[in-house]
Design a protein around this motif. Structure first.
Motif, PDB file in Angstrom:
ATOM      1  N   SER A 272      38.711  36.167  33.336  1.00  0.00           N
ATOM      2  CA  SER A 272      39.101  34.834  32.893  1.00  0.00           C
ATOM      3  C   SER A 272      38.442  34.538  31.551  1.00  0.00           C
ATOM      4  N   SER A 273      38.872  33.418  30.931  1.00  0.00           N
ATOM      5  CA  SER A 273      38.324  33.068  29.622  1.00  0.00           C
ATOM      6  C   SER A 273      36.843  32.735  29.690  1.00  0.00           C
ATOM      7  N   SER A 274      36.358  32.305  30.854  1.00  0.00           N
ATOM      8  CA  SER A 274      34.942  31.994  31.002  1.00  0.00           C
ATOM      9  C   SER A 274      34.089  33.206  31.331  1.00  0.00           C
ATOM     10  N   SER A 275      34.711  34.347  31.589  1.00  0.00           N
ATOM     11  CA  SER A 275      34.050  35.633  31.879  1.00  0.00           C
ATOM     12  C   SER A 275      33.280  35.642  33.191  1.00  0.00           C
ATOM     13  N   ASP A 276      33.354  34.569  33.973  1.00  0.00           N
ATOM     14  CA  ASP A 276      32.650  34.559  35.256  1.00  0.00           C
ATOM     15  C   ASP A 276      33.573  34.771  36.444  1.00  0.00           C
ATOM     16  N   LEU A 277      34.848  35.057  36.167  1.00  0.00           N
ATOM     17  CA  LEU A 277      35.829  35.277  37.231  1.00  0.00           C
ATOM     18  C   LEU A 277      36.681  36.479  36.865  1.00  0.00           C
ATOM     19  N   LEU A 278      36.931  37.335  37.858  1.00  0.00           N
ATOM     20  CA  LEU A 278      37.710  38.560  37.655  1.00  0.00           C
ATOM     21  C   LEU A 278      38.842  38.585  38.663  1.00  0.00           C
ATOM     22  N   ALA A 279      40.007  39.044  38.218  1.00  0.00           N
ATOM     23  CA  ALA A 279      41.173  39.182  39.099  1.00  0.00           C
ATOM     24  C   ALA A 279      41.634  40.631  39.094  1.00  0.00           C
ATOM     25  N   THR A 280      41.932  41.167  40.300  1.00  0.00           N
ATOM     26  CA  THR A 280      42.476  42.514  40.455  1.00  0.00           C
ATOM     27  C   THR A 280      43.742  42.444  41.290  1.00  0.00           C
ATOM     28  N   GLY A 281      44.718  43.255  40.937  1.00  0.00           N
ATOM     29  CA  GLY A 281      45.976  43.307  41.684  1.00  0.00           C
ATOM     30  C   GLY A 281      46.348  44.739  41.988  1.00  0.00           C
ATOM     31  N   GLY A 282      46.865  44.976  43.200  1.00  0.00           N
ATOM     32  CA  GLY A 282      47.164  46.348  43.610  1.00  0.00           C
ATOM     33  C   GLY A 282      48.479  46.483  44.326  1.00  0.00           C
ATOM     34  N   THR A 283      48.719  47.694  44.770  1.00  0.00           N
ATOM     35  CA  THR A 283      49.946  47.990  45.504  1.00  0.00           C
ATOM     36  C   THR A 283      49.916  47.448  46.926  1.00  0.00           C
ATOM     37  N   ASP A 284      48.790  46.867  47.351  1.00  0.00           N
ATOM     38  CA  ASP A 284      48.721  46.239  48.676  1.00  0.00           C
ATOM     39  C   ASP A 284      49.256  44.811  48.655  1.00  0.00           C
ATOM     40  N   ARG A 285      49.889  44.396  47.519  1.00  0.00           N
ATOM     41  CA  ARG A 285      50.652  43.149  47.402  1.00  0.00           C
ATOM     42  C   ARG A 285      49.794  41.894  47.322  1.00  0.00           C
ATOM     43  N   VAL A 286      48.520  42.010  47.047  1.00  0.00           N
ATOM     44  CA  VAL A 286      47.649  40.839  46.947  1.00  0.00           C
ATOM     45  C   VAL A 286      46.865  40.886  45.643  1.00  0.00           C
ATOM     46  N   ILE A 287      46.389  39.693  45.243  1.00  0.00           N
ATOM     47  CA  ILE A 287      45.463  39.546  44.125  1.00  0.00           C
ATOM     48  C   ILE A 287      44.130  39.093  44.705  1.00  0.00           C
ATOM     49  N   LYS A 288      43.065  39.745  44.284  1.00  0.00           N
ATOM     50  CA  LYS A 288      41.733  39.364  44.748  1.00  0.00           C
ATOM     51  C   LYS A 288      40.931  38.822  43.572  1.00  0.00           C
ATOM     52  N   LEU A 289      40.239  37.692  43.842  1.00  0.00           N
ATOM     53  CA  LEU A 289      39.393  37.050  42.841  1.00  0.00           C
ATOM     54  C   LEU A 289      37.935  37.369  43.150  1.00  0.00           C
ATOM     55  N   TRP A 290      37.168  37.688  42.078  1.00  0.00           N
ATOM     56  CA  TRP A 290      35.781  38.101  42.221  1.00  0.00           C
ATOM     57  C   TRP A 290      34.913  37.263  41.285  1.00  0.00           C
ATOM     58  N   ASP A 291      33.844  36.704  41.825  1.00  0.00           N
ATOM     59  CA  ASP A 291      32.842  36.026  41.004  1.00  0.00           C
ATOM     60  C   ASP A 291      31.934  37.069  40.364  1.00  0.00           C
ATOM     61  N   VAL A 292      31.722  36.909  39.050  1.00  0.00           N
ATOM     62  CA  VAL A 292      30.852  37.823  38.300  1.00  0.00           C
ATOM     63  C   VAL A 292      29.534  37.089  38.046  1.00  0.00           C
ATOM     64  N   ARG A 293      28.506  37.501  38.764  1.00  0.00           N
ATOM     65  CA  ARG A 293      27.209  36.844  38.661  1.00  0.00           C
ATOM     66  C   ARG A 293      26.087  37.889  38.691  1.00  0.00           C
ATOM     67  N   ALA A 294      25.224  37.801  37.710  1.00  0.00           N
ATOM     68  CA  ALA A 294      24.014  38.634  37.664  1.00  0.00           C
ATOM     69  C   ALA A 294      24.330  40.112  37.837  1.00  0.00           C
ATOM     70  N   GLY A 295      25.388  40.549  37.171  1.00  0.00           N
ATOM     71  CA  GLY A 295      25.711  41.972  37.188  1.00  0.00           C
ATOM     72  C   GLY A 295      26.294  42.484  38.479  1.00  0.00           C
ATOM     73  N   SER A 296      26.948  41.626  39.267  1.00  0.00           N
ATOM     74  CA  SER A 296      27.576  42.073  40.515  1.00  0.00           C
ATOM     75  C   SER A 296      28.870  41.290  40.734  1.00  0.00           C
ATOM     76  N   LEU A 297      29.764  41.873  41.532  1.00  0.00           N
ATOM     77  CA  LEU A 297      31.048  41.259  41.883  1.00  0.00           C
ATOM     78  C   LEU A 297      30.983  40.787  43.328  1.00  0.00           C
ATOM     79  N   THR A 298      31.350  39.509  43.542  1.00  0.00           N
ATOM     80  CA  THR A 298      31.370  38.933  44.887  1.00  0.00           C
ATOM     81  C   THR A 298      32.773  38.410  45.160  1.00  0.00           C
ATOM     82  N   HIS A 299      33.340  38.825  46.302  1.00  0.00           N
ATOM     83  CA  HIS A 299      34.710  38.407  46.622  1.00  0.00           C
ATOM     84  C   HIS A 299      34.753  36.897  46.828  1.00  0.00           C
ATOM     85  N   ARG A 300      35.715  36.287  46.142  1.00  0.00           N
ATOM     86  CA  ARG A 300      35.855  34.829  46.199  1.00  0.00           C
ATOM     87  C   ARG A 300      37.087  34.403  46.983  1.00  0.00           C
ATOM     88  N   ALA A 301      38.244  34.977  46.717  1.00  0.00           N
ATOM     89  CA  ALA A 301      39.480  34.553  47.390  1.00  0.00           C
ATOM     90  C   ALA A 301      40.509  35.661  47.271  1.00  0.00           C
TER      91      ALA A 301
END
Length: 609
Positions: A332-361
C-alpha cells in the motif's frame, strides 16, 4: 492244407450239384402227348434257373477256389523248374514253406492291425458324426437366432426411419434457430454500435464540459493573479532586523500608526493569498498529471516520499502465504500493508511491522485465480483482476466485494486505479482495455487492441499497455486512440512506472528488463540482463524502486535479481529462499522492504535491516 481245401470244395460242389439235380428234375409237361418244342423250352428254363441258384450259392467258394488254383499253379511252376530228386530241393521247399508261413503270419498280424485301425477310425467317425449332429443342431439354433435378428433388424430400421424423420424436423428447427440467432447477433452488433456511439457522444460532451470548466478555472486564476499583482503588500522591516527605538511620545505615536497601517495592509494581502495558493497548487497538480507528455511539465513534478531506497541483503521472514501458487503482490502507499493474490481465489492482507508479516484479513469473492492487485492512493480500497473474466473492488474493512466489474470475454490480466480515484482501468486476454466509472459501476470506454494484454499502467489521460506481440502501446483516453507504439524484444510480461512518472520498466520473455525514458518518447532504452536470470512465465512482474535507482525481478530459478539503474550493473542476488519460479516482486514506497512471491505458495520479506 491246399489239397484239403480243394477236396472240401469239390465235395461241397458235388453235394450241391446232386441237390440241384434232385430238386430240379426234368418233368415233361403235358404228358406223352405234348409237342417236343414245349418241353425243350421248359427244360432250358429250368437249367438256367438252376445255374443262377448255384452261381449265387457258390460265388464265394468259386472265388476262393480260383485263388487256390493260382497258388497251386505257382507251386507247380516252382516244382517243375526244380525236380524233387534230392534232399536239397526238399529242404529249400521246406524253407519256402516256412517263409510262406511267416509271410502268412505277418499278413495275419497286418490284418489284425488294420482291423484295429478300422475300429479306431470307426470310433473317430462316430465322434465326427456326433459332432456333426451337434453342429447341425447349433446351425439350426443359429438359423433361429438369425431369423430373430432379421426381425429385430427390420424393427430397428423402422425405428431409424421414424428417428430420421424426427431428426429432419429438428434439423429444420435448428436451421431456423440459427437464422434467428444470426439475425439477433446482427441486431446486437447494431445495438452495441449505437450504444458505443452514444457513450462516445456522452464522453465527448463530458470532455467538452470539463474543458470549459478548465478554461474557466484558468481564466479565474489569471484574474486572481492579475489582481494580486496589482495589490500592494508592505513588509515591516522591524520584523526582520532589530532597530533602535526612541522613547519620546511623538515617536511612539508614529510607530503605533505605522504598525496599524502595516497590519491592515498585511491582512488585506493574506485574505487573498489562500485562494491564490490553492489555485496555483491545483494548476501544478493538474500539470503534473501530464508529465508523460513534455520535459518542461515533468520538471514541475514533486520529489517522491522515498529519498533513498535500501538494497535488501537478507530474508527477514519466509512463510507459506497461500494454499496454492501466488501470482501477484503489492504494497500500500503507506508501506505498512501488503496484499497477495493467488490461484486459490483469495486475496490476503498482511500487516508489515518490525520486519515481519502478520496476517490481517482474507478477501474472497472471486471464482477463479487472482492475477493482479492494486491499492488506491488513500490505501482504503483494493482492486483485483481475476481469471473469472471480472475485476473486483473491496474496502479494506469488508471481506465482501463492493463492486464486481464484468464485461470481458476472457480472463482479466491487469487492473489499476486511474489518477481519477473514481475510475479504474482493466486489461484482458480478450484484446480489449476497458475504462470503468466506479460511481456508476459501468464501462465508459472500450479500447480494442491488436494483441493479448499482459499488463498496464495509468497516468492522467494516458494508459500504457504491454502485449504478447512484443509491443508497448500508449493510449490517449480522451481520443480513444493509440498515440505511440514502442517495440520490445519479446512478449511483454509486466510494466511498472517510476514514482515520478518519468521512466517505464518492462519485463519481457527474452530474459531482459528494459527502461524507457518517457520524457523523450523515443525508441532509445536501457537493457538490463544478468547471467542466470530467466523470466519464468508470461506473467512475471518486475518493479522499480521508489527512488528510481534500482530494478528488481524474480528469476525462474527462485533468485531475486537487483540492478543498479545508474551504471546498468547487477547490484545483488538474493538466492536460496524460493523453491520454484518467482512470479512477482514488490518494493515498499518507503524503500525499506522488498517482498517476492512464487508459484509454490511462498512469500519472502527482504530488507537490509
Amino acid at each position: 492244407m491246399a489239397a484239403d481245401g480243394v477236396a472240401s470244395s469239390r465235395r461241397t460242389r458235388t453235394d450241391s450239384a446232386g441237390e440241384s439235380e434232385r430238386s430240379c428234375g426234368f418233368v415233361v409237361p403235358g404228358g406223352d402227348g405234348g409237342s417236343g418244342d414245349t418241353w425243350r423250352r421248359h427244360i432250358v428254363r429250368q437249367l438256367k434257373n438252376r445255374d443262377r441258384n448255384q452261381s449265387d450259392s457258390f460265388q464265394d467258394l468259386i472265388h476262393f477256389y480260383s485263388r487256390l488254383l493260382d497258388k497251386s499253379s505257382l507251386t507247380n511252376g516252382i516244382l517243375s523248374r526244380r525236380p524233387c530228386t534230392d534232399s536239397s530241393s526238399v529242404s529249400s521247399l521246406l524253407n519256402q514253406n516256412d517263409q510262406l508261413k511267416n509271410t502268412t503270419g505277418e499278413l495275419a498280424f497286418q490284418v489284425l492291425e488294420l482291423q484295429q485301425q478300422i475300429k479306431i477310425k470307426l470310433l473317430v467317425l462316430d465322434e465326427q458324426d456326433s459332432s456333426l449332429l451337434a453342429e447341425r443342431r447349433r446351425l439350426a439354433g443359429a438359423f433361429d437366432v438369425r431369423q430373430e435378428l432379421q426381425g429385430r433388424a427390420v424393427q430397428v430400421q423402422e425405428e431409424n426411419g421414424a428417428l430420421k424423420m424426427e431428426y429432419d424436423v429438428l434439423l429444420e428447427r435448428q436451421r431456423g434457430a440459427e437464422t434467428r440467432l444470426r439475425e439477433e447477433k446482427v441486431r446486437e452488433g447494431h445495438l452495441l454500435e449505437d450504444m458505443i456511439h452514444l457513450k462516445r457522444q456522452a464522453a465527448a460532451r463530458m470532455n467538452s464540459r470539463n474543458e470549459r470548466r478548465s478554461r474557466a478555472r484558468e481564466a479565474n486564476l489569471q484574474k486572481e493573479l492579475q489582481s494580486a499583482a496589482r495589490s500592494k503588500v508592505a513588509i515591516d522591516s522591524s520584523s526582520s532586523a532589530p532597530t533602535s527605538r526612541s522613547t519620546s511620545p511623538k515617536n511612539e505615536h508614529q510607530d503605533k500608526s505605522a504598525e496599524r497601517r502595516h497590519t491592515r495592509l498585511f491582512r488585506s494581502a493574506s485574505a487573498t493569498s489562500p485562494r491564490i495558493l490553492t489555485s496555483i497548487r491545483q494548476l501544478f497538480e493538474k500539470r503534473r498529471g501530464h508529465s508523460v507528455c513534455s520535459l518542461e511539465e515533468d520538471q514541475m513534478s514533486p520529489v517522491g516520499i522515498c529519498l533513498s531506497a535500501r538494497v535488501p541483503a537478507r530474508a527477514l521472514q519466509v512463510l507459506e502465504a497461500h494454499e496454492q501458487g501466488i501470482n501477484t503482490v503489492r504494497f500500500s502507499s503507506s508501506s505498512d500493508l501488503l496484499a497477495t493474490g493467488g490461484t486459490d481465489r483469495v486475496i490476503k492482507l498482511w500487516d508489515v511491522r518490525a520486519g515481519s508479516l502478520t496476517h490481517r484479513a482474507t478477501l474472497d469473492g472471486s471464482t477463479e485465480g487472482i492475477t493482479c492487485v492494486d491499492f488506491d492512493s488513500a490505501g482504503s480500497r483494493i482492486l483485483a483482476a481475476s481469471s473469472d473474466k471480472s475485476a473486483l473492488l473491496w474496502r479494506l474493512d469488508d471481506s465482501v466485494p463492493k463492486l464486481t466489474l464484468t464485461g470481458h470475454s476472457r480472463k482479466v490480466t491487469a487492473a489499476r486505479f486511474s489518477p481519477s480515484l473514481h475510475q479504474v482501468v482493466t486489461g484482458s486476454a480478450d484484446r480489449t482495455i476497458r475504462l470503468w466509472d466506479l460511481h456508476r459501476a459501468a464501462c465508459v470506454q472500450v479500447v480494442d487492441v491488436a494483441s493479448y494484454c499482459s499488463d498496464l499502467v495509468c497516468s492522467e489521460n494516458f494508459i500504457i499497455s504491454g502485449h504478447y506481440d512484443c509491443k508497448i502501446r500508449v493510449w490517449d483516453t480522451r481520443a480513444v486512440s493509440c498515440v505511440q507504439e514502442l517495440p520490445a524484444q519479446g512478449k511483454v510480461t509486466s510494466l511498472d512506472l517510476s514514482s515520478d512518472h518519468r521512466q517505464l520498466l518492462s519485463c519481457c520473455r527474452d530474459d531482459c528488463l528494459q527502461l524507457v525514458d518517457l520524457r523523450r518518447w523515443s525508441n532509445d532504452r536501457t537493457c538490463f540482463r544478468a547471467e542466470g536470470f530467466k523470466c519464468g512465465s508470461d506473467s512475471t512482474k518486475a518493479v522499480i524502486s521508489p527512488d528510481g535507482c534500482f530494478l528488481a525481478a524474480g528469476s525462474a530459478d527462485g533468485t531475486v535479481y537487483i540492478w543498479n539503474v545508474s551504471n546498468g550493473n547487477l547490484e545483488t542476488r538474493l538466492p536460496d529462499k524460493h523453491s520454484s519460479s518467482i512470479s512477482a516482486v514488490s518494493w515498499s514506497l518507503s524503500g525499506e522492504y522488498v517482498v517476492s512471491v512464487d508459484k509454490s505458495r511462498r512469500a519472502v520479506l527482504w530488507s537490509d535491516i
